[in-house]
Design a protein around this motif. Structure first.
Motif, PDB file in Angstrom:
ATOM      1  N   ILE A  32       0.430  -1.131  -0.166  1.00  0.00           N
ATOM      2  CA  ILE A  32       0.022  -0.082   0.204  1.00  0.00           C
ATOM      3  C   ILE A  32       0.753   1.501   0.080  1.00  0.00           C
ATOM      4  O   ILE A  32       1.682   1.729   0.834  1.00  0.00           O
ATOM      5  CB  ILE A  32      -0.668  -0.122   1.059  1.00  0.00           C
ATOM      6  CG1 ILE A  32      -2.132  -0.947   1.371  1.00  0.00           C
ATOM      7  CG2 ILE A  32      -1.599   0.822   1.711  1.00  0.00           C
ATOM      8  CD1 ILE A  32      -2.267  -1.622   2.408  1.00  0.00           C
ATOM      9  N   TYR A  33       1.022   1.841  -0.834  1.00  0.00           N
ATOM     10  CA  TYR A  33       1.414   3.371  -1.014  1.00  0.00           C
ATOM     11  C   TYR A  33       0.723   4.367  -0.362  1.00  0.00           C
ATOM     12  O   TYR A  33      -0.743   4.465  -0.627  1.00  0.00           O
ATOM     13  CB  TYR A  33       1.604   4.111  -2.369  1.00  0.00           C
ATOM     14  CG  TYR A  33       2.558   3.158  -3.343  1.00  0.00           C
ATOM     15  CD1 TYR A  33       3.693   3.443  -3.323  1.00  0.00           C
ATOM     16  CD2 TYR A  33       2.079   2.798  -4.244  1.00  0.00           C
ATOM     17  CE1 TYR A  33       5.314   2.927  -3.466  1.00  0.00           C
ATOM     18  CE2 TYR A  33       2.671   1.543  -5.093  1.00  0.00           C
ATOM     19  CZ  TYR A  33       4.393   1.368  -4.228  1.00  0.00           C
ATOM     20  OH  TYR A  33       5.455   1.238  -5.820  1.00  0.00           O
ATOM     21  N   ARG A  34       1.277   5.264   0.482  1.00  0.00           N
ATOM     22  CA  ARG A  34       0.362   6.726   1.222  1.00  0.00           C
ATOM     23  C   ARG A  34       0.576   8.064   0.294  1.00  0.00           C
ATOM     24  O   ARG A  34       1.726   8.045   0.133  1.00  0.00           O
ATOM     25  CB  ARG A  34       1.291   6.424   2.763  1.00  0.00           C
ATOM     26  CG  ARG A  34       0.938   5.169   3.214  1.00  0.00           C
ATOM     27  CD  ARG A  34       0.064   5.728   4.855  1.00  0.00           C
ATOM     28  NE  ARG A  34      -0.976   4.198   4.648  1.00  0.00           N
ATOM     29  CZ  ARG A  34      -0.397   3.364   5.045  1.00  0.00           C
ATOM     30  NH1 ARG A  34       0.785   3.000   5.878  1.00  0.00           N
ATOM     31  NH2 ARG A  34      -1.533   2.027   5.228  1.00  0.00           N
TER      32      ARG A  34
ATOM     33  N   SER B 236      -0.464  -1.585 -17.985  1.00  0.00           N
ATOM     34  CA  SER B 236      -0.033  -0.052 -16.245  1.00  0.00           C
ATOM     35  C   SER B 236      -0.685   0.055 -15.684  1.00  0.00           C
ATOM     36  O   SER B 236      -1.788   0.347 -15.613  1.00  0.00           O
ATOM     37  CB  SER B 236      -0.365   1.235 -17.763  1.00  0.00           C
ATOM     38  OG  SER B 236       0.511   2.334 -16.976  1.00  0.00           O
ATOM     39  N   GLY B 237      -0.275  -0.127 -14.082  1.00  0.00           N
ATOM     40  CA  GLY B 237      -0.649   0.077 -12.830  1.00  0.00           C
ATOM     41  C   GLY B 237      -1.542  -0.890 -12.397  1.00  0.00           C
ATOM     42  O   GLY B 237      -1.891  -0.682 -11.464  1.00  0.00           O
ATOM     43  N   ALA B 238      -0.849  -2.152 -13.031  1.00  0.00           N
ATOM     44  CA  ALA B 238      -0.850  -2.698 -12.599  1.00  0.00           C
ATOM     45  C   ALA B 238      -0.682  -3.636 -10.921  1.00  0.00           C
ATOM     46  O   ALA B 238      -1.215  -4.761 -10.191  1.00  0.00           O
ATOM     47  CB  ALA B 238      -0.847  -4.317 -13.578  1.00  0.00           C
ATOM     48  N   GLY B 239       0.475  -3.563 -10.841  1.00  0.00           N
ATOM     49  CA  GLY B 239       1.298  -3.285  -9.649  1.00  0.00           C
ATOM     50  C   GLY B 239       3.165  -4.366 -10.196  1.00  0.00           C
ATOM     51  O   GLY B 239       3.733  -4.921  -9.055  1.00  0.00           O
ATOM     52  N   LYS B 240       3.239  -3.883 -11.643  1.00  0.00           N
ATOM     53  CA  LYS B 240       4.010  -5.214 -11.722  1.00  0.00           C
ATOM     54  C   LYS B 240       6.109  -4.887 -10.905  1.00  0.00           C
ATOM     55  O   LYS B 240       6.510  -5.145 -10.900  1.00  0.00           O
ATOM     56  CB  LYS B 240       4.770  -5.239 -13.340  1.00  0.00           C
ATOM     57  CG  LYS B 240       3.111  -5.544 -13.978  1.00  0.00           C
ATOM     58  CD  LYS B 240       3.445  -5.462 -15.750  1.00  0.00           C
ATOM     59  CE  LYS B 240       3.981  -4.518 -16.246  1.00  0.00           C
ATOM     60  NZ  LYS B 240       1.943  -3.290 -15.814  1.00  0.00           N
ATOM     61  N   SER B 241       5.407  -2.974 -11.103  1.00  0.00           N
ATOM     62  CA  SER B 241       7.159  -2.553 -11.087  1.00  0.00           C
ATOM     63  C   SER B 241       7.176  -1.998  -9.026  1.00  0.00           C
ATOM     64  O   SER B 241       8.004  -3.164  -9.135  1.00  0.00           O
ATOM     65  CB  SER B 241       7.558  -0.435 -11.347  1.00  0.00           C
ATOM     66  OG  SER B 241       7.008  -0.920 -12.522  1.00  0.00           O
ATOM     67  N   THR B 242       5.905  -2.720  -8.877  1.00  0.00           N
ATOM     68  CA  THR B 242       5.944  -2.422  -6.649  1.00  0.00           C
ATOM     69  C   THR B 242       6.630  -4.471  -6.790  1.00  0.00           C
ATOM     70  O   THR B 242       7.070  -4.134  -6.007  1.00  0.00           O
ATOM     71  CB  THR B 242       4.068  -2.222  -7.141  1.00  0.00           C
ATOM     72  OG1 THR B 242       4.241  -0.521  -6.809  1.00  0.00           O
ATOM     73  CG2 THR B 242       4.359  -2.444  -5.409  1.00  0.00           C
ATOM     74  N   LEU B 243       6.049  -4.883  -7.772  1.00  0.00           N
ATOM     75  CA  LEU B 243       6.755  -6.098  -6.878  1.00  0.00           C
ATOM     76  C   LEU B 243       7.881  -6.246  -7.144  1.00  0.00           C
ATOM     77  O   LEU B 243       8.123  -7.366  -6.339  1.00  0.00           O
ATOM     78  CB  LEU B 243       5.634  -7.584  -7.925  1.00  0.00           C
ATOM     79  CG  LEU B 243       5.775  -8.847  -7.802  1.00  0.00           C
ATOM     80  CD1 LEU B 243       5.607  -9.331  -6.281  1.00  0.00           C
ATOM     81  CD2 LEU B 243       4.643 -10.236  -8.689  1.00  0.00           C
TER      82      LEU B 243
HETATM   83  P1  ADP Z   1       2.494  -0.804 -13.527  1.00  0.00           P
HETATM   84  O1  ADP Z   1       4.263  -1.447 -13.149  1.00  0.00           O
HETATM   85  O2  ADP Z   1       2.200  -2.167 -13.593  1.00  0.00           O
HETATM   86  O3  ADP Z   1       2.423   0.160 -14.063  1.00  0.00           O
HETATM   87  P2  ADP Z   1       3.112   0.239 -10.703  1.00  0.00           P
HETATM   88  O4  ADP Z   1       3.603  -0.862  -9.801  1.00  0.00           O
HETATM   89  O5  ADP Z   1       3.706   1.281 -10.461  1.00  0.00           O
HETATM   90  O6  ADP Z   1       1.786  -0.272 -11.730  1.00  0.00           O
HETATM   91  O7  ADP Z   1       1.958   0.631  -9.654  1.00  0.00           O
HETATM   92  C1  ADP Z   1       0.796   0.182  -9.254  1.00  0.00           C
HETATM   93  C2  ADP Z   1      -0.001   0.770  -9.045  1.00  0.00           C
HETATM   94  O8  ADP Z   1       0.617   1.742  -7.462  1.00  0.00           O
HETATM   95  C3  ADP Z   1      -0.397   2.496  -9.751  1.00  0.00           C
HETATM   96  O9  ADP Z   1      -1.930   2.858  -9.264  1.00  0.00           O
HETATM   97  C4  ADP Z   1       0.257   3.245  -9.099  1.00  0.00           C
HETATM   98  O10 ADP Z   1      -0.649   4.676  -9.426  1.00  0.00           O
HETATM   99  C5  ADP Z   1       0.480   3.184  -7.462  1.00  0.00           C
HETATM  100  N1  ADP Z   1       2.068   4.010  -7.313  1.00  0.00           N
HETATM  101  C6  ADP Z   1       2.871   3.178  -7.385  1.00  0.00           C
HETATM  102  N2  ADP Z   1       4.028   4.192  -7.547  1.00  0.00           N
HETATM  103  C7  ADP Z   1       3.251   4.850  -6.225  1.00  0.00           C
HETATM  104  C8  ADP Z   1       3.865   5.926  -5.473  1.00  0.00           C
HETATM  105  N3  ADP Z   1       5.378   5.737  -5.525  1.00  0.00           N
HETATM  106  N4  ADP Z   1       2.728   6.610  -4.964  1.00  0.00           N
HETATM  107  C9  ADP Z   1       1.767   6.407  -4.784  1.00  0.00           C
HETATM  108  N5  ADP Z   1       1.372   5.406  -5.799  1.00  0.00           N
HETATM  109  C10 ADP Z   1       2.068   4.968  -6.211  1.00  0.00           C
END
Ligand code: ADP
Ligand code: ADP
Length: 231
Positions: A9-11, A39-46
Motif C-alpha cells: 500500500i502506497y500512502r 499499466s498500473g497493475a503493480g508490476k514495478s511494485t512487485l
Molecule cells: P505497473 O508497473 O504495473 O505499471 P506500478 O507498480 O507502477 O504498476 O503501480 C501500481 C499502482 O500503484 C498504480 O495504481 C500506481 O499509480 C500506484 N503507485 C505506484 N507508485 C506509487 C507511489 N510512489 N505512490 C503512490 N502510488 C503509487
C-alpha cells in the motif's frame, strides 16, 4: 522467489493506494519468468519488493535465503549489492555516465559485500554481447548497447536473481532482440534466475513462463501462450 498474501500500500497525499492486494507467486531457482499486466497493475511494485527497494505492507516474501519482509535497511543494502541485481525502468539508470562500461562494472563489483570470485568486467560484457565495448564511452553507445550495459552492471556480482523492469521498451526490434538474447544467455549459461517485466506481447511469447497481474492480483499464469486464469 516465494510470496504469499503479499500486499503493498502506497500512502500518497493522505490516502492509501493498494498497489498489490495479496500476491502469491513462486519462481524457482534458474527460471526465466515474464511478469505481465497492464499499466498500473503493480508490476514495478512487485519487482521493487523482490529487490528490497520497497518494504511489503503485509504478507510473506522470500528471496533466496532472505526473508525480505523482516530485513533491516542494512541487510537490504547488502542483499542488493550482492545477491539481487536490479535493472530499473528507464535506460541506464544504474550507470555512471562518465565511466566506461568496464569501470561501471568494476564499481558495482567493489560494492559486493563478500569476497567471492567474480568474473572480470570484460567477461561480464562478453556475456551480454558487449565484449568489444569495454572502453567505449557510454555517450557513444546506441540505446540498445546502453541497455545491455545496464544489464551487465545488474549482473556484475553474479547475483542469484536478476530483476529487470521493461528492459526492452523504447528499443527498436533489433536492439530488443539483442537484450532478450542477453537475458537468455545469462539465464542459461550462469543459471541465474531472471524475472522480467514486459508489456510487449512479442517478448512475452518467447518466454518459457509468464505471470500476469491485474489490479494488484494474479490474473493468470502458465507457460507462454497457454496461460490459465487464476480465480
Ligand atoms: P505497473 O508497473 O504495473 O505499471 P506500478 O507498480 O507502477 O504498476 O503501480 C501500481 C499502482 O500503484 C498504480 O495504481 C500506481 O499509480 C500506484 N503507485 C505506484 N507508485 C506509487 C507511489 N510512489 N505512490 C503512490 N502510488 C503509487
Ligand atoms: P496464495 O493464496 O498463497 O497467495 P495463490 O492464490 O497465488 O497463493 O496460489 C498459489 C499457487 O496455486 C499459484 O501460484 C498458482 O500456481 C496456483 N493456483 C491458484 N489458483 C489457481 C486456480 N484457480 N487454478 C489453478 N491453479 C491455481
Amino acid at each position: 522467489i516465494s510470496t504469499t498474501g503479499l500486499v503493498h500500500i502506497y500512502r500518497a497525499h493522505g490516502h492509501d493506494v493498494a498497489a498489490l492486494s495479496g500476491i502469491g507467486i513462486s519462481v524457482r531457482p534458474g527460471e526465466l519468468v515474464g511478469l505481465l499486466g497492464p499499466s498500473g497493475a503493480g508490476k514495478s511494485t512487485l519487482l521493487q519488493l523482490c529487490g528490497g527497494l520497497l518494504t511489503p505492507s503485509a504478507g510473506r516474501l522470500q528471496v533466496g535465503e532472505h526473508n525480505v519482509a523482516t530485513m533491516t535497511d542494512t541487510e537490504l543494502d547488502r542483499m542488493r549489492s550482492g545477491d539481487v541485481g536490479i535493472v530499473l525502468q528507464g535506460a541506464g539508470r544504474n550507470l555512471i555516465p562518465y565511466l566506461t562500461p568496464a569501470d561501471n562494472i568494476r564499481y558495482a563489483q567493489q560494492a559486493a559485500p563478500d569476497e567471492r570470485d567474480l568474473p572480470t568486467p570484460e567477461a561480464i560484457l562478453e556475456l551480454v554481447g558487449l565484449g568489444n565495448h569495454a572502453a567505449t564511452p557510454l555517450s557513444q553507445l546506441t540505446p540498445g548497447q546502453v541497455q545491455l550495459c545496464a544489464v551487465a552492471v545488474g549482473i556484475a556480482t553474479l547475483p542469484g536473481l536478476l530483476l529487470a523492469d521493461e528492459p526492452t521498451s523504447q528499443l527498436d526490434h533489433h536492439a530488443r532482440d539483442e537484450v532478450l538474447a542477453a537475458l537468455r544467455t545469462i539465464n542459461s549459461e550462469t543459471g541465474m534466475t531472471v524475472l522480467l517485466v514486459t508489456h510487449d506481447p512479442e517478448v512475452a511469447a518467447t518466454l518459457p513462463r509468464t505471470i500476469t497481474i491485474r489490479d494488484g492480483r494474479i490474473a493468470s499464469e502458465g507457460r507462454s501462450g497457454e496461460e490459465y486464469a487464476v480465480v
